[in-house]
Design a protein around this motif. Structure first.
Motif, mmCIF file in Angstrom:
data_model
loop_
_atom_site.group_PDB
_atom_site.id
_atom_site.type_symbol
_atom_site.label_atom_id
_atom_site.label_comp_id
_atom_site.label_asym_id
_atom_site.label_seq_id
_atom_site.Cartn_x
_atom_site.Cartn_y
_atom_site.Cartn_z
ATOM 1 N N ARG A 229 13.054 -10.192 -19.518
ATOM 2 C CA ARG A 229 13.412 -8.958 -18.161
ATOM 3 C C ARG A 229 14.528 -9.662 -17.356
ATOM 4 O O ARG A 229 15.361 -9.370 -16.883
ATOM 5 C CB ARG A 229 12.347 -8.501 -17.501
ATOM 6 C CG ARG A 229 10.672 -7.949 -18.031
ATOM 7 C CD ARG A 229 10.001 -7.599 -16.160
ATOM 8 N NE ARG A 229 9.000 -7.362 -16.956
ATOM 9 C CZ ARG A 229 7.702 -7.162 -15.973
ATOM 10 N NH1 ARG A 229 7.409 -7.725 -15.186
ATOM 11 N NH2 ARG A 229 6.628 -6.815 -16.908
ATOM 12 N N ASN A 230 15.032 -10.711 -18.181
ATOM 13 C CA ASN A 230 16.462 -11.180 -17.599
ATOM 14 C C ASN A 230 17.671 -10.496 -18.473
ATOM 15 O O ASN A 230 18.133 -10.450 -19.543
ATOM 16 C CB ASN A 230 16.104 -12.840 -18.122
ATOM 17 C CG ASN A 230 17.500 -13.759 -16.993
ATOM 18 O OD1 ASN A 230 18.468 -13.014 -16.441
ATOM 19 N ND2 ASN A 230 17.298 -14.996 -17.460
ATOM 20 N N LYS A 231 18.327 -9.847 -16.979
ATOM 21 C CA LYS A 231 18.892 -8.998 -17.674
ATOM 22 C C LYS A 231 20.055 -9.891 -17.917
ATOM 23 O O LYS A 231 20.846 -9.390 -19.108
ATOM 24 C CB LYS A 231 19.682 -7.815 -16.681
ATOM 25 C CG LYS A 231 18.623 -6.688 -16.780
ATOM 26 C CD LYS A 231 18.637 -5.559 -15.649
ATOM 27 C CE LYS A 231 18.031 -4.613 -15.543
ATOM 28 N NZ LYS A 231 18.664 -3.601 -14.488
ATOM 29 N N SER A 232 20.891 -10.236 -17.071
ATOM 30 C CA SER A 232 21.726 -11.809 -17.611
ATOM 31 C C SER A 232 21.750 -12.581 -18.543
ATOM 32 O O SER A 232 22.525 -12.301 -19.748
ATOM 33 C CB SER A 232 22.668 -12.804 -16.601
ATOM 34 O OG SER A 232 20.899 -13.768 -16.380
ATOM 35 N N LEU A 233 19.816 -12.661 -19.291
ATOM 36 C CA LEU A 233 20.104 -13.702 -20.283
ATOM 37 C C LEU A 233 20.350 -12.082 -21.712
ATOM 38 O O LEU A 233 21.501 -12.803 -22.230
ATOM 39 C CB LEU A 233 18.989 -14.230 -20.468
ATOM 40 C CG LEU A 233 18.212 -14.059 -22.226
ATOM 41 C CD1 LEU A 233 19.102 -15.543 -21.964
ATOM 42 C CD2 LEU A 233 17.098 -14.681 -21.885
ATOM 43 N N ASN A 234 19.722 -11.066 -21.550
ATOM 44 C CA ASN A 234 20.110 -9.873 -22.599
ATOM 45 C C ASN A 234 21.434 -10.025 -22.649
ATOM 46 O O ASN A 234 21.873 -9.370 -23.606
ATOM 47 C CB ASN A 234 19.457 -9.199 -22.074
ATOM 48 C CG ASN A 234 17.794 -9.520 -21.853
ATOM 49 O OD1 ASN A 234 17.628 -10.481 -22.765
ATOM 50 N ND2 ASN A 234 16.669 -8.539 -21.635
ATOM 51 N N SER A 235 22.245 -10.244 -21.597
ATOM 52 C CA SER A 235 24.099 -9.803 -21.474
ATOM 53 C C SER A 235 24.653 -10.810 -22.456
ATOM 54 O O SER A 235 25.531 -10.589 -23.289
ATOM 55 C CB SER A 235 24.089 -8.973 -20.653
ATOM 56 O OG SER A 235 25.574 -8.873 -20.487
ATOM 57 N N LYS A 236 24.488 -12.000 -21.894
ATOM 58 C CA LYS A 236 25.280 -12.709 -22.654
ATOM 59 C C LYS A 236 24.176 -13.281 -24.475
ATOM 60 O O LYS A 236 25.287 -13.335 -24.585
ATOM 61 C CB LYS A 236 24.351 -14.143 -22.109
ATOM 62 C CG LYS A 236 25.645 -15.647 -22.715
ATOM 63 C CD LYS A 236 24.866 -16.573 -21.134
ATOM 64 C CE LYS A 236 25.648 -17.367 -22.282
ATOM 65 N NZ LYS A 236 25.580 -19.198 -21.142
ATOM 66 N N ALA A 237 23.658 -12.635 -24.308
ATOM 67 C CA ALA A 237 22.764 -13.006 -25.933
ATOM 68 C C ALA A 237 23.447 -11.750 -26.831
ATOM 69 O O ALA A 237 23.845 -11.788 -28.299
ATOM 70 C CB ALA A 237 21.359 -12.567 -26.125
ATOM 71 N N LEU A 238 23.887 -10.915 -26.044
ATOM 72 C CA LEU A 238 23.429 -9.805 -27.070
ATOM 73 C C LEU A 238 24.809 -9.535 -27.413
ATOM 74 O O LEU A 238 25.706 -9.382 -28.387
ATOM 75 C CB LEU A 238 24.433 -8.130 -25.968
ATOM 76 C CG LEU A 238 24.324 -6.569 -26.590
ATOM 77 C CD1 LEU A 238 23.755 -6.691 -27.935
ATOM 78 C CD2 LEU A 238 23.936 -6.156 -26.233
#
Length: 313
Positions: A229-238
């Motif tokens: 649910r960590n949006k910043s993590l998902n954005s950085k990973a993507l």
């Protein structure tokens, strides 16, 4: 027209087939590409070395990529540029120089896979196991990964060229823009069955390991992003993974098209173009994709330019 001579010391390179009116435009286009690749990649390496905040596993592993781009383009492009300005009959190269060029051209191609594999492992640990990242990606681990990537590359390519230099040669025309293993063993009139078997095994093992590691790591990363649910993590990973995959796909497509087209002499001009693009495009894009998008590098460059403005004023 093909020359027949036993173990000739001097070889002739076919080079690019460029119309007389297009010689200088093509020459300057390749020259500017070469200068940009050298300046950008050397700049990235120097930047990582002098800025202590960039002495992190991700950037230390990334250093292998610009170093490999510098190596690959130094081996190939200067020779191509020189041959463009020469008439076909004067495009000569010694056999030993040709072997050295073939060795390092294959080092470049193989290391392009192995380096991206260790970079994928780094991103996998960072995103899938962030709490243990510092413990796992220690300086010792970074050194092990780097030595493994280059060690495997040198061993595989060393055997590949070793099997070729044992052959006697009865031809002297390199039907390519530069020397590579396939062009070298095509000079022989002896059986090259062993070369073909090892070359095929080499390619299958490298691609299986490369594609397998990329698919595995990015599948796990995707699963983590979908369940997090960590949006910043998902954005950085993507952002990180999409750029990594983009570079990998470009390198993969041009590299494999070159291998396939070696089996079809009638498409030699397309193969020569793919070979050049295989060197130029990744080498041009890597500094932009990995360098400019990095917040740490942006921060260092902004500080550098700001300090220069203050000194000049």
């Amino acid at each position: 027209m093909e020359n027949y001579s036993l173990n000739s010391f001097m070889l002739q390179i076919e080079g690019l087939n460029v119309e007389e009116t297009s010689v200088f435009p093509v020459f300057f286009l390749l020259l500017f590409s070469y200068l940009y690749i050298m300046i950008a990649n050397i700049g990235i390496v120097v930047l990582i070395i002098i800025d202590r905040s960039l002495h992190q596993p991700m950037y230390l592993l990334f250093c292998n990529l610009p170093f490999n781009d510098i190596l690959g383009n130094c081996v190939m492009l200067p020779r191509v540029l020189m041959d463009i300005l020469q008439p076909p009959s004067e495009r000569l190269i010694s056999y030993y120089e040709c072997v050295v060029q073939a060795f390092f051209s294959h080092i470049f191609g193989t290391a392009s896979h192995t380096v991206l594999m260790i970079m994928a492992f780094d991103r996998y640990v960072a995103i899938c196991n962030p709490l243990r990242y510092s413990a796992i990606m220690s300086t010792r681990m970074v050194l092990k990964l780097t030595v493994s990537a280059w060690g495997v590359t040198f061993v595989l390519v060393g055997i590949l060229l070793g099997l070729t230099v044992r052959l006697n040669r009865c031809r002297s025309l390199i039907a390519n823009t530069y020397c590579d293993n396939a062009s070298l063993f095509k000079l022989s009139c002896e059986s090259v069955v062993i070369n073909n078997i090892y070359g095929l095994t080499f390619t299958v093992v490298l691609l299986t390991a490369s594609i397998g590691s990329i698919v595995f790591t990015y599948t796990r990363i995707t699963v983590v992003c979908l369940t997090s649910r960590n949006k910043s993590l998902n954005s950085k990973a993507l952002k990180t993974c999409s750029t990594h995959l983009f570079v990998y796909m470009i390198m993969f497509v041009f590299g494999k098209v070159n291998i396939v087209l070696h089996r079809f002499p009638e498409y030699s001009d397309y193969r020569k173009m793919c070979v050049i693009l295989f060197h130029i495009i990744p080498g041009s894009l890597n500094p932009i994709i990995y360098g400019v998008q990095s917040k740490e590098m942006k921060r260092f460059l902004s500080k550098l330019f700001c300090s220069r403005k203050v000194l000049s004023s």
